[in-house]
Structure formats: structure tokens, C-alpha cells
Design an enzyme around this catalytic site. Structure first.
Site, PDB file in Angstrom:
ATOM      1  N   ASN A 250      98.529  12.888  31.113  1.00 40.98           N
ATOM      2  CA  ASN A 250      97.260  12.704  31.759  1.00 40.98           C
ATOM      3  C   ASN A 250      96.725  11.404  32.241  1.00 40.98           C
ATOM      4  O   ASN A 250      97.140  10.533  31.381  1.00 40.98           O
ATOM      5  CB  ASN A 250      95.992  13.532  31.105  1.00 40.98           C
ATOM      6  CG  ASN A 250      96.191  15.138  30.912  1.00 40.98           C
ATOM      7  OD1 ASN A 250      96.224  15.708  31.948  1.00 40.98           O
ATOM      8  ND2 ASN A 250      96.536  15.672  29.832  1.00 40.98           N
ATOM      9  N   GLU A 333      96.663  21.422  21.287  1.00 40.02           N
ATOM     10  CA  GLU A 333      96.567  20.550  22.510  1.00 40.02           C
ATOM     11  C   GLU A 333      97.745  19.806  22.590  1.00 40.02           C
ATOM     12  O   GLU A 333      98.351  19.207  21.608  1.00 40.02           O
ATOM     13  CB  GLU A 333      95.324  19.678  22.027  1.00 40.02           C
ATOM     14  CG  GLU A 333      94.832  18.556  23.165  1.00 40.02           C
ATOM     15  CD  GLU A 333      95.070  19.084  24.707  1.00 40.02           C
ATOM     16  OE1 GLU A 333      95.773  18.336  25.544  1.00 40.02           O
ATOM     17  OE2 GLU A 333      94.236  19.938  24.812  1.00 40.02           O
ATOM     18  N   ASP A 358     102.750  22.660  23.003  1.00 35.60           N
ATOM     19  CA  ASP A 358     102.351  23.525  23.984  1.00 35.60           C
ATOM     20  C   ASP A 358     101.991  24.828  23.428  1.00 35.60           C
ATOM     21  O   ASP A 358     102.380  25.267  22.391  1.00 35.60           O
ATOM     22  CB  ASP A 358     103.534  23.797  24.741  1.00 35.60           C
ATOM     23  CG  ASP A 358     103.404  24.598  25.997  1.00 35.60           C
ATOM     24  OD1 ASP A 358     103.056  24.433  27.043  1.00 35.60           O
ATOM     25  OD2 ASP A 358     103.893  26.068  25.863  1.00 35.60           O
ATOM     26  N   GLY A 359     100.881  25.463  24.277  1.00 37.28           N
ATOM     27  CA  GLY A 359     100.249  26.562  23.839  1.00 37.28           C
ATOM     28  C   GLY A 359     100.979  27.744  23.480  1.00 37.28           C
ATOM     29  O   GLY A 359     101.245  28.522  22.521  1.00 37.28           O
ATOM     30  N   ASP A 376      92.123  27.822  27.308  1.00 33.04           N
ATOM     31  CA  ASP A 376      91.648  26.931  27.992  1.00 33.04           C
ATOM     32  C   ASP A 376      92.381  25.649  28.582  1.00 33.04           C
ATOM     33  O   ASP A 376      92.096  24.747  28.356  1.00 33.04           O
ATOM     34  CB  ASP A 376      90.312  26.576  27.218  1.00 33.04           C
ATOM     35  CG  ASP A 376      89.362  25.657  28.184  1.00 33.04           C
ATOM     36  OD1 ASP A 376      89.543  25.794  29.284  1.00 33.04           O
ATOM     37  OD2 ASP A 376      88.489  24.895  27.689  1.00 33.04           O
TER      38      ASP A 376
END
Length: 532
Positions: A250, A333, A358-359, A376
Site C-alpha cells: 500500500n 491484517e 491474508d484473511g 473489512d
């Protein structure tokens, strides 16, 4: 040919090697330059790859033609020098060009804004220098081959040098330079390498005054770019930035004012996390999501386990800890840097256990069950397809207790047939018996609650014993706005989940709504009216 340096095949292979490396570095840098404005979705990547391939193809054609017509190596290294200066200038002017293009197109484009803005930006900013680098291979082939004998071996070595350079140019920006020093300096590093290659060439040959002057001007321009492009903010119009940086995943920006601290991963499409200094309600979708613990029986149980997939800076975790004293909260996260920022700027509680993963991968290796799972992980148009499919939501269901509740933050309103929210809600309805939605006021967010229990009745029952008046009033409001979802048959699967295209359509609708008033002012009064 009196350029002795060209008799050294190693130098030619080095030129090919660094040209290939720089092309890939610019491509990856392009994705990071565009991401804060247009997201890092598959659509944006497709535009970047497509335009760069166009540039390289045209460069190959042009390079081959000029190599046959005028095989002058001075011209090749002059093109490399120009490409280097152009790439070095990207950190200086690239952000302003992106914002200018967006501002112009937002008043003239009614659909496919993301595609058109991304394509125009790539054509203006990136195509020309990569077109010039595309001329390298055919030119070097011309300089390297003296006869047909052994020509295949020489061409193979040149292509291998280019490919190896491209491989290294893929890994170095992603894992080393961008996380360590940022996108701007990454552009400058590879521009400097290309410039150095050209300078070595011109210094090694007989230099006249004109060539020397060009080299000196190039060096001056590059040094100027280094000073002006170094550490230049993506959101150049903001003055309350306390942190700006990049991770493997990011662009990260933290802003702060008297009331709150905010994390954004995209400077054009809103807020990802917020910390209210008064420690009250956030005024955002997190307040609506607080209904999920009530639906799961937070007032009935001694302990309630909550999992947050996409923990961010822990806003939802903090709110749950603040208002419920019987919660055990875990977060997942994928970006460790965000978790680090959460601890430094956002007062993330020490007893919130955050796993960097990773979720979906986390759910695959976990055997725990939870009373509430919050999903989310959707950012603007960037929706991980692997966390939007029926297979994923079945996995979530398997990690819920029998009376557990899933809450999903869908960050773009979309009521039309075929919208991204319809697909997500239909997919979730295929897995859960009860699905309710609530649109967040003054926001593009929509909260979805899903369970196999009668969650609305349980919500009301648990809400009755709430003593905190602001929270109670907020939950009464959510209860009033809950709408039972009537499912259709728009199902997303691991095999077919076109979330980028669906998200882009919704984004176009949102942009139209946001700029409608400004468009009307522009039509009546022109630029002067907008400036007023």
C-alpha cells in the site's frame, strides 16, 4: 565503427540488462504512482501492462528501422539519456499530471472514468520513455553482429541479458527499493542507472563540444529532478500529513487534526481507518458495525470472541473494547506496516492480537470459532476476489459459532441490478439464512449482517440492557435502518468473480453523484465559477 567501447560485448549486454531492468522497474513504479489515485486493481494493472507493451512494440519497430537506416550508436545512447531524464522527471511532475487529467475528465466522462483516466495518464507519463527503451534491443543487435555466423548466439545472449534484467527489475522495486525508500526515489535510482550508462558511452568516445554540452545538461536536469522529486508527497494539496510512506502492499498516509487521526491508502477515494481523540463514536461505518456484537448476544454471554479480517489500524477493535468489557478480539491484517502505524498513531490496544496474513489464508489454517467475524478488506474498487466468493463466505460460516454473526463492510453504495453490492449480497445469501443491510449516512458505505439465527430479534433483546446513551441511540438508529435482503442469483465464485468490473461501474455512478453540482456550475459559469 570507431567506438571501441562497442567492441566490448559485455558493455552491450550491460546496456541490454539495465534497459530490461528499468522497463520493469518503471512498470512497477507506475502501479504505485497510480494506486493512490486510481487504486491498484486488476483494471489498473491491465492498463499499465497494455500501454507499456504498446510502447515497447512501437519502440522495437522504430529501433529496428533506424538501426538499418542509420546505425549510429550515438543516437541510441542519446535516446537512453532522454529516457533517463524523462523517468527522473516523473516523481517531479507525475502527480500533478494525474490530478490534472482526473480534474479534466471528471467533467467530461460519464462512464469508465477509471479506465480512461488511467489510460490517458499512462500514455502521457510512461509511454514515451519506454518507447525509447524499446529501441535498445534492435539497435544493439545491429551493433553486435558482424556476420551471420554466430548471430543466433549473440541475439540469444542479448535477449537473455534483457530477460534477466527484467526479472531483477521485478523483484528489486517490490521487495527492496519501494518499501525502503519509496516510489519517487525508485524512479530516480533507475533513471540514474540509465543516465550513467549513457555518460560512460559518451565519455569513452571522441567527445566534441556539442556532445559534452548535452551530457552536462542531462546531468544538471537529473540532479534537479533528484532535488525536486525527492520525498514529494502524493497528496500535495494537504498540509496536515504526519506520516507518508509505502509498504509492499500500500501507499500509506496518516493525517491528524484536533479531533481525529486518519489513515488513507488512497488520496482520492476516502478514509480507511480513523481514531477519534474524544474516544466517542466515530461517525463512520464502524458505528453501524457495532450492531454485530448485539446480534451475537454480547449482553447475554460472559465472553464474546471477535475476529476482524482487514484489521487496519484497529478502529473496530478499539470501539468494541471501549464499549464491551467481555470481548476477546483478534485481527488479521496483511500489511505489517499498517499494524505498526496502528500502534504508533492509533492507540491500538495491546490485548488485540493481530496476525500478519491474508484473511482467507488465515481461515484456512485456523480452527477457532468466533461469535462475530467482521470482513473489512474492501478498499474502494480494490476488492480481493478471493474474499468475495461463495467459497470464502462458506469458510467464514465454518468459523462462526452456531449463533455467530458476520458483518461485511461494503464500501460502495449500489442498488442497481448487477451492482457489486447485489453480487456480494446474493453470494452471501447463498450461504446464510438471514441477511440484513444498512446504508451508512453521509457515506458510500453499506454494512451487511448475516447469520443463520434470527439476528434482528436478538439485536433488539440485547440492546434493551445497553446503558451507554450515545451507543444506545446509535444502535436504535441502525435497527431502524436495517433492511432484510431479498436474494437474487448473482453469485460470485472462485472461478468467476469479476469484482473489478463491477466495482468500476459502481464507482462511475458515485463519481457522477459527487460531481453533479460542480458540473452544473461549470456549464453555467465555466472555470471561474468552479474556482469560486
Amino acid at each position: 565503427m570507431d567506438r571501441k567501447i562497442l567492441n566490448n560485448k559485455i558493455y552491450l549486454y550491460m546496456t541490454e540488462f539495465f534497459a530490461g531492468m528499468s522497463v520493469m522497474a518503471v512498470e512497477l513504479g507506475a502501479s504505485r504512482l497510480l494506486a493512490p489515485y486510481f487504486s491498484s486493481s486488476q483494471i489498473v494493472w491491465t492498463i499499465i501492462i497494455g500501454t507499456i507493451m504498446i510502447a515497447m512494440a512501437l519502440g522495437n519497430l522504430y529501433g529496428g528501422r533506424v538501426a538499418d537506416k542509420d546505425p549510429n550508436p550515438d543516437k541510441l545512447y542519446r535516446r537512453i539519456m532522454i529516457a533517463a531524464i524523462w523517468i527522473g522527471a516523473i516523481p517531479v511532475v507525475g502527480k500533478y499530471i494525474i490530478v490534472l487529467i482526473s480534474a479534466l475528465l471528471i467533467f467530461s466522462v460519464d462512464s469508465n472514468f477509471l479506465i480512461i483516466a488511467g489510460f490517458v495518464t499512462c500514455m502521457i507519463v510512461f509511454v514515451f520513455p519506454l518507447f525509447l527503451l524499446g529501441t535498445v534491443t534492435p539497435s544493439l543487435v545491429k551493433f553486435s553482429i558482424d556476420s551471420l555466423e554466430g548471430s543466433g548466439s549473440v541475439v540469444g545472449k542479448l535477449n537473455a541479458a534483457n530477460t534477466i534484467g527484467s526479472i531483477i527489475g521485478t523483484f528489486v522495486p517490490t521487495f527492496i527499493s519501494i518499501p525502503a525508500v519509496g516510489t519517487s526515489i525508485t524512479f530516480l535510482i533507475f533513471a540514474g542507472i540509465l543516465l550513467l550508462l549513457s555518460i560512460i558511452y559518451f565519455v569513452s568516445v571522441k567527445v566534441n563540444f556539442t556532445k559534452a554540452l548535452k551530457v552536462i545538461i542531462s546531468i544538471i536536469l537529473f540532479v534537479t529532478c533528484c532535488f525536486l522529486g525527492y520525498n514529494n508527497t502524493f497528496a500535495f494539496w494537504q498540509n496536515n500529513i504526519v506520516y507518508e510512506g509505502e509498504s509492499v502492499y500500500n501507499y500509506l498516509q496518516v493525517t491528524e487534526d484536533e479531533e481525529k487521526v486518519v489513515l488513507s491508502t488512497n488520496v482520492l477515494f476516502g478514509v480507511q481507518s480513523v481514531y477519534k481523540k474524544n474516544k466517542g463514536m466515530t461517525g463512520m461505518y464502524y458505528d453501524y458495525a457495532m450492531a454485530a456484537p448485539y446480534m451475537a448476544g454480547v449482553k447475554e454471554k460472559n465472553n464474546i470472541k471477535i475476529l476482524i479480517l482487514g484489521n487496519g489500524t484497529g478502529t473496530f477493535a478499539k470501539q468494541c473494547k471501549r464499549y464491551f468489557d467481555n470481548t476477546e478480539i483478534s485481527g488479521v491484517e496483511i500489511d505489517q506496516k499498517i499494524t505498526d502505524l496502528a500502534k504508533k498513531y492509533f492507540d491500538l490496544p495491546d490485548d488485540v492480537n493481530v496476525t500478519t496474513y491474508d484473511g482467507r489464508a488465515f481461515l484456512n489454517v485456523s480452527n477457532e470459532k468466533y461469535d462475530v467475524i467482521m470482513v473489512d478488506a474492501y478498499q474502494d474498487i480494490t476488492i480481493p476476489f478471493q474474499m468475495s466468493s461463495v467459497e470464502f463466505f462458506k469458510l467464514v460460516k465454518n468459523h462462526l459459532t452456531d449463533d455467530g454473526v458476520m458483518v461485511v463492510n461494503m464500501n460502495m453504495h449500489g442498488n442497481g441490478r448487477g451492482s457489486i453490492n447485489q453480487y456480494l449480497a446474493d453470494t452471501i445469501s447463498r450461504v446464510f439464512d438471514e441477511v440484513y443491510t444498512a446504508d451508512v449516512d453521509n457515506s458510500t458505505n453499506r454494512e451487511l449482517f448475516a447469520s443463520n439465527m434470527n439476528i434482528k430479534d436478538r439485536f433488539k433483546t440485547n440492546l434493551k440492557s445497553e446503558q451507554n446513551e450515545p451507543l444506545s441511540n446509535m444502535m436504535i438508529r441502525v435497527n431502524r435502518e436495517l433492511i432484510e435482503y431479498k436474494p437474487g442469483n448473482k453469485i460470485l465464485t472462485d472461478d468467476m468473480a469479476p469484482v473489478e468490473v463491477l466495482g468500476m461501474k459502481t464507482m462511475d455512478t458515485l463519481i457522477k453523484e459527487e460531481v453533479k453540482e460542480y458540473r452544473e456550475v461549470y456549464k453555467r459559469e465555466g472555470i471561474k465559477g468552479l474556482l469560486k
